[in-house]
Design a protein around this motif. Sequence first.
Motif, PDB file in Angstrom:
ATOM      1  N   GLN A 155      -6.334 111.509  41.622  1.00 34.57           N
ATOM      2  CA  GLN A 155      -5.047 110.939  41.214  1.00 34.57           C
ATOM      3  C   GLN A 155      -3.888 111.655  41.915  1.00 34.57           C
ATOM      4  N   TYR A 156      -4.014 112.969  42.052  1.00 40.39           N
ATOM      5  CA  TYR A 156      -2.958 113.733  42.719  1.00 40.39           C
ATOM      6  C   TYR A 156      -2.794 113.294  44.176  1.00 40.39           C
ATOM      7  N   ILE A 157      -3.910 113.166  44.888  1.00 37.35           N
ATOM      8  CA  ILE A 157      -3.852 112.789  46.300  1.00 37.35           C
ATOM      9  C   ILE A 157      -3.164 111.441  46.474  1.00 37.35           C
ATOM     10  N   GLU A 158      -3.524 110.486  45.634  1.00 37.74           N
ATOM     11  CA  GLU A 158      -2.891 109.172  45.734  1.00 37.74           C
ATOM     12  C   GLU A 158      -1.411 109.230  45.376  1.00 37.74           C
ATOM     13  N   ALA A 159      -1.054 110.106  44.448  1.00 40.66           N
ATOM     14  CA  ALA A 159       0.342 110.216  44.030  1.00 40.66           C
ATOM     15  C   ALA A 159       1.209 110.907  45.073  1.00 40.66           C
ATOM     16  N   ILE A 160       0.634 111.863  45.802  1.00 42.37           N
ATOM     17  CA  ILE A 160       1.425 112.664  46.742  1.00 42.37           C
ATOM     18  C   ILE A 160       1.395 112.090  48.160  1.00 42.37           C
ATOM     19  N   LYS A 161       0.505 111.186  48.458  1.00 39.07           N
ATOM     20  CA  LYS A 161       0.418 110.616  49.804  1.00 39.07           C
ATOM     21  C   LYS A 161       1.718 109.967  50.273  1.00 39.07           C
ATOM     22  N   PRO A 162       2.365 109.131  49.449  1.00 39.67           N
ATOM     23  CA  PRO A 162       3.614 108.516  49.918  1.00 39.67           C
ATOM     24  C   PRO A 162       4.670 109.546  50.306  1.00 39.67           C
ATOM     25  N   PHE A 163       4.729 110.656  49.583  1.00 36.11           N
ATOM     26  CA  PHE A 163       5.666 111.733  49.924  1.00 36.11           C
ATOM     27  C   PHE A 163       5.324 112.309  51.297  1.00 36.11           C
ATOM     28  N   ASN A 164       4.049 112.553  51.548  1.00 33.74           N
ATOM     29  CA  ASN A 164       3.627 113.095  52.837  1.00 33.74           C
ATOM     30  C   ASN A 164       3.912 112.125  53.978  1.00 33.74           C
ATOM     31  N   CYS A 165       3.649 110.839  53.755  1.00 28.77           N
ATOM     32  CA  CYS A 165       3.947 109.837  54.775  1.00 28.77           C
ATOM     33  C   CYS A 165       5.439 109.822  55.076  1.00 28.77           C
ATOM     34  N   LEU A 166       6.245 109.927  54.033  1.00 29.02           N
ATOM     35  CA  LEU A 166       7.697 109.931  54.200  1.00 29.02           C
ATOM     36  C   LEU A 166       8.144 111.150  55.001  1.00 29.02           C
ATOM     37  N   VAL A 167       7.612 112.324  54.668  1.00 25.83           N
ATOM     38  CA  VAL A 167       7.963 113.551  55.388  1.00 25.83           C
ATOM     39  C   VAL A 167       7.562 113.424  56.859  1.00 25.83           C
ATOM     40  N   TYR A 168       6.347 112.959  57.098  1.00 25.50           N
ATOM     41  CA  TYR A 168       5.851 112.817  58.474  1.00 25.50           C
ATOM     42  C   TYR A 168       6.772 111.920  59.295  1.00 25.50           C
ATOM     43  N   ASN A 169       7.130 110.781  58.746  1.00 24.29           N
ATOM     44  CA  ASN A 169       7.945 109.833  59.500  1.00 24.29           C
ATOM     45  C   ASN A 169       9.401 110.260  59.593  1.00 24.29           C
ATOM     46  N   LEU A 170       9.947 110.877  58.556  1.00 23.92           N
ATOM     47  CA  LEU A 170      11.328 111.349  58.622  1.00 23.92           C
ATOM     48  C   LEU A 170      11.483 112.471  59.643  1.00 23.92           C
ATOM     49  N   LYS A 171      10.452 113.322  59.763  1.00 22.31           N
ATOM     50  CA  LYS A 171      10.508 114.369  60.792  1.00 22.31           C
ATOM     51  C   LYS A 171      10.577 113.748  62.186  1.00 22.31           C
ATOM     52  N   ASN A 172       9.806 112.693  62.388  1.00 22.13           N
ATOM     53  CA  ASN A 172       9.839 112.007  63.680  1.00 22.13           C
ATOM     54  C   ASN A 172      11.186 111.322  63.899  1.00 22.13           C
ATOM     55  N   LYS A 173      11.725 110.731  62.828  1.00 30.26           N
ATOM     56  CA  LYS A 173      13.033 110.078  62.925  1.00 30.26           C
ATOM     57  C   LYS A 173      14.124 111.095  63.254  1.00 30.26           C
ATOM     58  N   LYS A 174      14.007 112.264  62.658  1.00 31.43           N
ATOM     59  CA  LYS A 174      15.010 113.298  62.919  1.00 31.43           C
ATOM     60  C   LYS A 174      14.970 113.741  64.381  1.00 31.43           C
ATOM     61  N   LYS A 175      13.766 113.868  64.931  1.00 33.75           N
ATOM     62  CA  LYS A 175      13.622 114.231  66.342  1.00 33.75           C
ATOM     63  C   LYS A 175      14.272 113.188  67.237  1.00 33.75           C
ATOM     64  N   GLU A 176      14.233 111.926  66.777  1.00 29.13           N
ATOM     65  CA  GLU A 176      14.816 110.836  67.555  1.00 29.13           C
ATOM     66  C   GLU A 176      16.326 110.736  67.356  1.00 29.13           C
ATOM     67  N   GLY A 177      16.864 111.550  66.410  1.00 30.09           N
ATOM     68  CA  GLY A 177      18.293 111.532  66.161  1.00 30.09           C
ATOM     69  C   GLY A 177      18.755 110.447  65.205  1.00 30.09           C
TER      70      GLY A 177
END
Length: 314
Positions: A155-177
Amino acid sequence: MSRVDQLKDAKSSDSVKFKEFMRIVANNKRPVFFEGEDEKYYTIRVNNYYRGIDWVGVNAKGKTNVLALREKIKKHPRYKDINSMFFVDADFDDNSKLAAYEDVYVTPCYSVENFYFSEKVFISILSAEFGVSEFNEDSECYRTVLDLYRETVSQYIEAIKPFNCLVYNLKNKKKEGAFSGGLNLSDIKFESLVDVNVGSVTKVYDEFNPQSIFNKLNGYEIDPADHNADFLQQDSNGMKLRGKQNLEFFRRFIEKLKNDRNSREPARVFFSRRSTVRITLTKDNILSDISQYADTPQCLQDFLAKFSSYKLAA
């Protein structure tokens, strides 16, 4: 702090740590570089292979600094042949270039904290600290608690996955400015993400409202693509997810079980009898508190075995 100031601080830190490296070598000791508090995990493992070798850990204060120091050492005419070791976390980075560096160990999971987040580690703690195993008089409780752990982790993994996906993609977005604000991941409180109980986990954040999690995004508009990260979605055991949250989940679960094991009836729920569990898991020092139980992957054993026979200088 401006980008210019950050670069100045990094350069200053790099200079300080290089001088520390030179002092270690001058005293005929082997320098071993870590990106933060990871030495708390690695120490007993390095010692297992480095018997009789006098080594000194260097906290480089970050992955970027560890790799920058390695580059500086390898380019130095006097120190380029010094046999040092460099330990870094995989994070969400592309580490393909690091595979060519024989003296750099990259975790096979997100970070060293994930080495504490496994069923094997939980079973070891259950036996050694709770006195409950598959074969002793508490075997029925063992099966009950292990099933609860598996269900709670799932249950924890499923609950925290969206947060991790968001962090992963926001980091890439930040690199892109795409936005100017910082993610400030160290400021995010675990309880603002999930609520953990024995047998259940509730997601309390809204991944479609990133400003509620990251308060310095400066009006960045959420994109549905920010929730897509296939390599994370396919992760069933949580090893690719951020280690700090995984370890905090583990700590809280163990603490709840400890409270139950120590309780008298009728407060006790999961264990048939009361027993004193003395293990103390502090948020700031858990890497040391249960380092002896953490996993040691084969790739780390191979890395340490290779370097254990090397002399200080080539």
